[in-house]
Design a protein around this motif. Structure first.
Motif, PDB file in Angstrom:
ATOM      1  N   ASP A   1      28.848   6.529  -4.636  1.00  0.00           N
ATOM      2  CA  ASP A   1      29.873   7.190  -5.454  1.00  0.00           C
ATOM      3  C   ASP A   1      30.309   6.355  -6.646  1.00  0.00           C
ATOM      4  O   ASP A   1      30.849   6.886  -7.621  1.00  0.00           O
ATOM      5  CB  ASP A   1      31.101   7.531  -4.600  1.00  0.00           C
ATOM      6  CG  ASP A   1      30.815   8.614  -3.573  1.00  0.00           C
ATOM      7  OD1 ASP A   1      29.803   9.334  -3.738  1.00  0.00           O
ATOM      8  OD2 ASP A   1      31.585   8.729  -2.602  1.00  0.00           O
ATOM      9  N   ASP A   2      30.100   5.037  -6.576  1.00  0.00           N
ATOM     10  CA  ASP A   2      30.558   4.162  -7.651  1.00  0.00           C
ATOM     11  C   ASP A   2      29.515   3.928  -8.737  1.00  0.00           C
ATOM     12  O   ASP A   2      29.850   3.451  -9.826  1.00  0.00           O
ATOM     13  CB  ASP A   2      30.989   2.804  -7.076  1.00  0.00           C
ATOM     14  CG  ASP A   2      32.196   2.929  -6.176  1.00  0.00           C
ATOM     15  OD1 ASP A   2      33.111   3.708  -6.519  1.00  0.00           O
ATOM     16  OD2 ASP A   2      32.231   2.262  -5.126  1.00  0.00           O
ATOM     17  N   GLY A   3      28.250   4.241  -8.442  1.00  0.00           N
ATOM     18  CA  GLY A   3      27.235   4.039  -9.470  1.00  0.00           C
ATOM     19  C   GLY A   3      25.871   3.738  -8.901  1.00  0.00           C
ATOM     20  O   GLY A   3      25.551   4.060  -7.756  1.00  0.00           O
ATOM     21  N   ILE A   4      25.062   3.098  -9.714  1.00  0.00           N
ATOM     22  CA  ILE A   4      23.685   2.753  -9.375  1.00  0.00           C
ATOM     23  C   ILE A   4      23.669   1.531  -8.446  1.00  0.00           C
ATOM     24  O   ILE A   4      24.576   0.701  -8.499  1.00  0.00           O
ATOM     25  CB  ILE A   4      22.898   2.435 -10.666  1.00  0.00           C
ATOM     26  CG1 ILE A   4      22.942   3.624 -11.637  1.00  0.00           C
ATOM     27  CG2 ILE A   4      21.456   2.055 -10.359  1.00  0.00           C
ATOM     28  CD1 ILE A   4      22.499   3.291 -13.045  1.00  0.00           C
ATOM     29  N   ILE A   5      22.625   1.430  -7.619  1.00  0.00           N
ATOM     30  CA  ILE A   5      22.389   0.233  -6.813  1.00  0.00           C
ATOM     31  C   ILE A   5      20.940  -0.177  -7.038  1.00  0.00           C
ATOM     32  O   ILE A   5      20.032   0.323  -6.374  1.00  0.00           O
ATOM     33  CB  ILE A   5      22.648   0.488  -5.314  1.00  0.00           C
ATOM     34  CG1 ILE A   5      24.043   1.063  -5.078  1.00  0.00           C
ATOM     35  CG2 ILE A   5      22.460  -0.798  -4.515  1.00  0.00           C
ATOM     36  CD1 ILE A   5      24.291   1.509  -3.643  1.00  0.00           C
ATOM     37  N   TRP A   6      20.702  -1.058  -7.994  1.00  0.00           N
ATOM     38  CA  TRP A   6      19.330  -1.412  -8.336  1.00  0.00           C
ATOM     39  C   TRP A   6      18.707  -2.334  -7.289  1.00  0.00           C
ATOM     40  O   TRP A   6      19.327  -3.301  -6.869  1.00  0.00           O
ATOM     41  CB  TRP A   6      19.274  -2.145  -9.676  1.00  0.00           C
ATOM     42  CG  TRP A   6      19.549  -1.296 -10.871  1.00  0.00           C
ATOM     43  CD1 TRP A   6      20.605  -1.397 -11.722  1.00  0.00           C
ATOM     44  CD2 TRP A   6      18.750  -0.219 -11.372  1.00  0.00           C
ATOM     45  NE1 TRP A   6      20.522  -0.453 -12.705  1.00  0.00           N
ATOM     46  CE2 TRP A   6      19.394   0.287 -12.518  1.00  0.00           C
ATOM     47  CE3 TRP A   6      17.550   0.366 -10.955  1.00  0.00           C
ATOM     48  CZ2 TRP A   6      18.873   1.346 -13.254  1.00  0.00           C
ATOM     49  CZ3 TRP A   6      17.033   1.432 -11.683  1.00  0.00           C
ATOM     50  CH2 TRP A   6      17.696   1.903 -12.817  1.00  0.00           C
ATOM     51  N   PRO A   7      17.459  -2.070  -6.889  1.00  0.00           N
ATOM     52  CA  PRO A   7      16.692  -3.106  -6.196  1.00  0.00           C
ATOM     53  C   PRO A   7      16.506  -4.295  -7.136  1.00  0.00           C
ATOM     54  O   PRO A   7      16.385  -4.117  -8.358  1.00  0.00           O
ATOM     55  CB  PRO A   7      15.345  -2.423  -5.905  1.00  0.00           C
ATOM     56  CG  PRO A   7      15.627  -0.951  -5.988  1.00  0.00           C
ATOM     57  CD  PRO A   7      16.706  -0.808  -7.013  1.00  0.00           C
ATOM     58  N   VAL A   8      16.483  -5.494  -6.592  1.00  0.00           N
ATOM     59  CA  VAL A   8      16.378  -6.694  -7.427  1.00  0.00           C
ATOM     60  C   VAL A   8      15.161  -6.645  -8.349  1.00  0.00           C
ATOM     61  O   VAL A   8      15.232  -7.032  -9.521  1.00  0.00           O
ATOM     62  CB  VAL A   8      16.320  -7.960  -6.543  1.00  0.00           C
ATOM     63  CG1 VAL A   8      15.858  -9.175  -7.340  1.00  0.00           C
ATOM     64  CG2 VAL A   8      17.695  -8.230  -5.918  1.00  0.00           C
ATOM     65  N   SER A   9      14.048  -6.143  -7.850  1.00  0.00           N
ATOM     66  CA  SER A   9      12.791  -6.214  -8.605  1.00  0.00           C
ATOM     67  C   SER A   9      12.809  -5.446  -9.910  1.00  0.00           C
ATOM     68  O   SER A   9      12.038  -5.751 -10.826  1.00  0.00           O
ATOM     69  CB  SER A   9      11.635  -5.711  -7.736  1.00  0.00           C
ATOM     70  OG  SER A   9      11.851  -4.366  -7.347  1.00  0.00           O
ATOM     71  N   VAL A  10      13.678  -4.434 -10.028  1.00  0.00           N
ATOM     72  CA  VAL A  10      13.723  -3.636 -11.262  1.00  0.00           C
ATOM     73  C   VAL A  10      15.106  -3.652 -11.912  1.00  0.00           C
ATOM     74  O   VAL A  10      15.345  -2.941 -12.884  1.00  0.00           O
ATOM     75  CB  VAL A  10      13.292  -2.176 -10.994  1.00  0.00           C
ATOM     76  CG1 VAL A  10      11.824  -2.104 -10.644  1.00  0.00           C
ATOM     77  CG2 VAL A  10      14.150  -1.528  -9.911  1.00  0.00           C
ATOM     78  N   ALA A  11      16.029  -4.449 -11.383  1.00  0.00           N
ATOM     79  CA  ALA A  11      17.383  -4.500 -11.931  1.00  0.00           C
ATOM     80  C   ALA A  11      17.366  -5.055 -13.348  1.00  0.00           C
ATOM     81  O   ALA A  11      16.631  -6.007 -13.639  1.00  0.00           O
ATOM     82  CB  ALA A  11      18.276  -5.364 -11.044  1.00  0.00           C
TER      83      ALA A  11
ATOM     84  N   ILE B   1      18.268 -13.607  -3.719  1.00  0.00           N
ATOM     85  CA  ILE B   1      17.480 -12.878  -4.712  1.00  0.00           C
ATOM     86  C   ILE B   1      15.980 -13.070  -4.540  1.00  0.00           C
ATOM     87  O   ILE B   1      15.203 -12.108  -4.627  1.00  0.00           O
ATOM     88  CB  ILE B   1      17.910 -13.307  -6.135  1.00  0.00           C
ATOM     89  CG1 ILE B   1      19.315 -12.789  -6.434  1.00  0.00           C
ATOM     90  CG2 ILE B   1      16.915 -12.831  -7.184  1.00  0.00           C
ATOM     91  CD1 ILE B   1      19.934 -13.398  -7.678  1.00  0.00           C
ATOM     92  N   GLU B   2      15.560 -14.285  -4.277  1.00  0.00           N
ATOM     93  CA  GLU B   2      14.130 -14.603  -4.299  1.00  0.00           C
ATOM     94  C   GLU B   2      13.294 -13.702  -3.393  1.00  0.00           C
ATOM     95  O   GLU B   2      12.258 -13.166  -3.833  1.00  0.00           O
ATOM     96  CB  GLU B   2      13.926 -16.077  -3.937  1.00  0.00           C
ATOM     97  CG  GLU B   2      12.499 -16.564  -4.089  1.00  0.00           C
ATOM     98  CD  GLU B   2      11.980 -16.492  -5.512  1.00  0.00           C
ATOM     99  OE1 GLU B   2      10.761 -16.287  -5.682  1.00  0.00           O
ATOM    100  OE2 GLU B   2      12.785 -16.628  -6.458  1.00  0.00           O
ATOM    101  N   PRO B   3      13.684 -13.459  -2.128  1.00  0.00           N
ATOM    102  CA  PRO B   3      12.857 -12.587  -1.284  1.00  0.00           C
ATOM    103  C   PRO B   3      12.809 -11.149  -1.787  1.00  0.00           C
ATOM    104  O   PRO B   3      11.858 -10.423  -1.507  1.00  0.00           O
ATOM    105  CB  PRO B   3      13.548 -12.663   0.091  1.00  0.00           C
ATOM    106  CG  PRO B   3      14.377 -13.898   0.041  1.00  0.00           C
ATOM    107  CD  PRO B   3      14.820 -14.033  -1.381  1.00  0.00           C
ATOM    108  N   GLU B   4      13.841 -10.716  -2.510  1.00  0.00           N
ATOM    109  CA  GLU B   4      13.914  -9.331  -2.959  1.00  0.00           C
ATOM    110  C   GLU B   4      13.186  -9.091  -4.274  1.00  0.00           C
ATOM    111  O   GLU B   4      13.045  -7.941  -4.697  1.00  0.00           O
ATOM    112  CB  GLU B   4      15.379  -8.912  -3.111  1.00  0.00           C
ATOM    113  CG  GLU B   4      16.156  -8.936  -1.808  1.00  0.00           C
ATOM    114  CD  GLU B   4      17.584  -8.433  -1.979  1.00  0.00           C
ATOM    115  OE1 GLU B   4      17.761  -7.417  -2.666  1.00  0.00           O
ATOM    116  OE2 GLU B   4      18.506  -9.050  -1.429  1.00  0.00           O
TER     117      GLU B   4
END
Length: 449
Positions: free
Chosen positions: A334-344, A441-444
């Motif tokens: 409801d608050d917005g986007i949740i990017w996967p780390v790889s494409v953020a 972050i690194e594993p993601e």
């Protein structure tokens, strides 16, 4: 990047023209601006996402043995007349005439042009197999462009084209791209299911669409539930080895678009508790079409007996400007986007809770430099605004982690890390913040599969 110097025109109100979540959020988050029906400008935040998507595609295409090039957007109508598709393609093709009254077109796809390039330079079977790809803008004059860049008239597409001596080798090329697509979408944080699909105007008799399940999807899809949890081929896959067992493993479970559904087969081969009938978004498609283009365009090679034979071809597309909204459809709240780390667009939002405070500024500047030096992509919210506005912006644009630093915590040498996906918050020492974020972050990043 300092947010005070960045172009990020976020919107508070929901645009009336936006029908689906991804379109609303892309406009509100300052990723896009509509210029005309089905035509969009990609603003800095959105363009960063597009470039991340492109980088993953290029890495996996290169790994699969495809060679990148670039073809023009404008094509000669003569090539399309040779293949017989110029009149058959329909009103989606934008036909134009240059100043010399020559018939041209804005390319909706590139089978003819790549075949012309091949026939001009390749003569022998010894030069095969060959796979050429590019990432280029296409135009299809959709009768009803909608859903933002999900179905726009101008779109960015990766299209690859394979050339092989015979059906067996062409099928090997198809399998390489099939497996490459599984890995590509996984790295983007998507669960994309390969499904039997119609070949449409591209032609041929073998095709799979890679579908992301979503309520807003344009296609009806039917599949076995176990496909949602199937393991993705990882670093131990050699793209030059026999990939048929991997493809067979995926295609052994039923999955088809509404154009290809055999309901009797679906119901007889999939247990009732495993049947999924849903909507889906197509993010990529692979085709084998044999000699459909090489025959009329004369794309031949001499085989090992000196005989001229038409090459067998396939094409493989990914719509980059469809992938971005598909990721949002699968990753938002409801608050917005949740990017996967790889494409953020950025990996961390650094939030200075009191930019007027000298000590707070000094600490945040130090964190900003440390994050940058550690190779973390950070958007530093140094604006002179209240904490609520900063949190709302960070949640809306969906950066995976927020590093929150204010006077109260800094007195104890502490900062807070917020996980955007789960809402979890953890307090760490200022000195440990960068190392902790790197560990998260690194594993993601998913760049080592």
């Amino acid at each position: 990047m300092r947010l005070s110097r960045y172009f990020l025109p976020v919107l508070r109100d929901v645009p009336k023209e936006a029908e689906i979540v991804s379109h609303r959020l892309m406009l509100r988050a300052g990723m896009l601006k509509q210029e005309a029906a089905g035509l969009y400008a990609w603003l800095p935040l959105g363009y960063r996402v597009l470039r991340k998507i492109q980088a993953i595609i290029e890495q996996e295409q290169d790994r699969a043995g495809a060679h990148e090039m670039l073809m023009p957007t404008i094509q000669s109508a003569d090539l399309w007349r040779e293949s017989g598709r110029y009149d058959a393609y329909g009103k989606e093709m934008l036909r134009i005439t240059d100043r010399h009254e020559r018939d041209m077109l804005y390319g909706p796809t590139n089978e003819e042009m790549i075949t012309d390039i091949f026939r001009a330079h390749v003569r022998s079977y010894k030069d095969l197999p060959l796979n050429l790809y590019h990432i280029q803008w296409k135009f299809r004059d959709e009768i009803r462009p909608r859903f933002g860049t999900m179905r726009s008239r101008e779109f960015l597409m990766k299209d690859a084209y394979s050339f092989d001596l015979d059906l067996g080798r062409a099928r090997e090329a198809y399998n390489r791209m099939f497996v490459s697509y599984l890995r590509t979408f996984y790295r983007m944080g998507l669960t994309a299911i390969p499904m039997r699909a119609e070949t449409g105007p591209i032609g041929g008799d073998l095709s799979h669409e890679f579908i992301v399940l979503a309520d807003t999807g344009e296609s009806g899809v039917f599949c076995h539930a176990d496909l949602l949890d199937k393991p993705i081929p990882t670093h131990d896959v050699d793209y030059l080895s026999d990939l048929q067992p991997i493809v067979d493993d995926w295609t052994s479970l039923y999955a088809a678009t509404e154009d290809m559904i055999d309901m009797a087969e679906f119901e007889s081969t999939v247990p009732e508790d495993k049947r999924i009938a849903a909507r889906g978004i197509e993010v990529g498609q692979v085709f084998y079409f044999g000699t459909k283009y090489s025959d009329p365009l004369g794309a031949t090679v001499t085989d090992d007996e000196g005989k001229e034979v038409a090459v067998h071809m396939g094409s493989y597309g990914i719509g980059l400007t469809r992938v971005a909204p598909a990721i949002i459809e699968a990753n938002h709240d409801d608050d917005g986007i949740i990017w996967p780390v790889s494409v953020a667009p950025f990996e961390v939002a650094l939030i200075n809770l009191k930019p007027g405070d000298k000590d707070c500024n000094t600490a945040n500047e130090g964190l900003y430099q440390s994050l940058t030096n550690a190779g973390i992509e950070v958007l530093y919210d140094d604006r002179d605004l209240g904490a609520g506005a900063k949190f709302a912006t960070a949640d809306l644009i969906g950066l995976p982690y927020q590093l929150i630093a204010g006077p109260r915590g800094l007195k104890n040498n502490e900062v807070e890390i917020k996980h955007r996906r789960t809402g979890e918050r953890e307090t760490v020492s200022t000195d440990a913040a960068v190392a902790r974020l790197l560990a998260l972050i690194e594993p993601e990043r998913r760049d080592k599969i």
